[in-house]
Design an enzyme around this catalytic site. Structure first.
Site, short mmCIF file in Angstrom:
data_model
loop_
_atom_site.label_atom_id
_atom_site.label_comp_id
_atom_site.label_asym_id
_atom_site.label_seq_id
_atom_site.Cartn_x
_atom_site.Cartn_y
_atom_site.Cartn_z
N ASP A 62 0.85 -1.19 0.00
CA ASP A 62 0.00 0.00 0.00
C ASP A 62 0.89 1.25 0.00
OD1 ASP A 62 -1.99 -1.86 0.30
OD2 ASP A 62 -2.67 -1.15 2.27
N HIS A 208 3.77 -2.25 3.21
CA HIS A 208 3.59 -0.85 2.82
C HIS A 208 4.86 -0.30 2.19
CE1 HIS A 208 0.60 -1.60 5.96
NE2 HIS A 208 -0.11 -0.62 5.43
#
Length: 252
Positions: A62, A208
């Site tokens: 992400d 992430h």
């Protein structure tokens, strides 16, 4: 009388046997790290993993802000020969970093939406949810030339309304089954352990590439190497969905 007594005993034995088998079933599921997800009878669901015996899993990243971490992560994926992964990009970040978006696309990685504003969709009304998904869709389509059809909502937050609206807009909501917890910056070794110890066939792994996650790029080489040593192949989320039975989690 003898028959009645034995019938009662038989009934007791059956109850005990049923309970024992149930307990064994739970223990077996826990042993194999199996999470049980119900798909629900009505409407779409979020995907957490897929059922497959093939040792395939999806690395997902992400990104919502920053530019210092994503470069090293892409460098590592390239150096390690990982050609398939899924990146969920927020549209404001993507608009501000078109060169990085282009690099992700040019490397052949799958791009999904991480929404527009970083807000919990379940707190929005239906029109606002649709507007958020639409804004991100238009920006990502313009930047990549390909309309995304996967979305990981901000904070992983959703309810049944979000699922239904996303589905009507041609989107599948994607969650994760293994959380690296890199967002906590717990240390490189802990991130490696969080992923490698929990990874399983059909897994969707959450990581992430935003700047707030300072240790992901340090842990990633070992994660890739150790998963490969266990026989795992890296694929995209879409490939997992296409080739295996979906596991979902019903939203109440």
């Amino acid at each position: 009388m003898f028959w009645i007594v034995n019938a009662r005993r038989l009934k007791q034995y059956l109850i005990i046997l049923t309970a024992a088998l149930f307990a064994i079933g739970i223990a077996w599921a826990e042993r194999d790290n199996i999470s049980i997800f119900t798909s629900g009878k009505n409407g779409p669901n979020a995907i957490y993993k897929v059922d497959t015996r093939e040792k395939k899993l999806a690395l997902t990243f992400d990104i919502s802000w920053g530019e210092e971490r994503v470069g090293p992560i892409l460098d590592i994926l390239e150096q390690k020969g990982v050609k398939k992964a899924t990146f969920f990009l927020s549209s404001p970040w993507s608009k501000s970093h078109p060169d990085i978006v282009k690099r992700i696309k040019d490397m052949g990685f799958e791009i999904g939406s991480h929404g527009h504003k970083y807000t919990n969709y379940s707190s929005l009304n239906d029109e606002e949810i649709q507007a958020e998904i639409t804004k991100a869709h238009e920006i990502l389509k313009e930047l990549t030339g390909t309309p995304p059809n996967l979305i990981r909502t901000p904070n992983g937050d959703f309810d049944k309304r979000v699922l239904k609206i996303a589905d009507k807009m041609g989107y599948t909501v994607v969650q994760w089954d293994t959380d690296s917890k890199d967002w906590l910056n717990p240390g490189t070794e802990q991130i490696i352990k969080n992923v490698v110890d929990s990874a399983h066939p059909g897994d969707i792994i959450l990581m992430h590439a935003s700047d707030s996650c300072k240790q992901t790029h340090l842990a990633l080489p070992a994660i890739i190497e150790q998963l490969r040593s266990k026989g795992y192949e890296f694929v995209t989320v879409s490939e997992l969905i296409a080739n295996a039975k979906i596991n979902t989690n019903e939203v109440q």
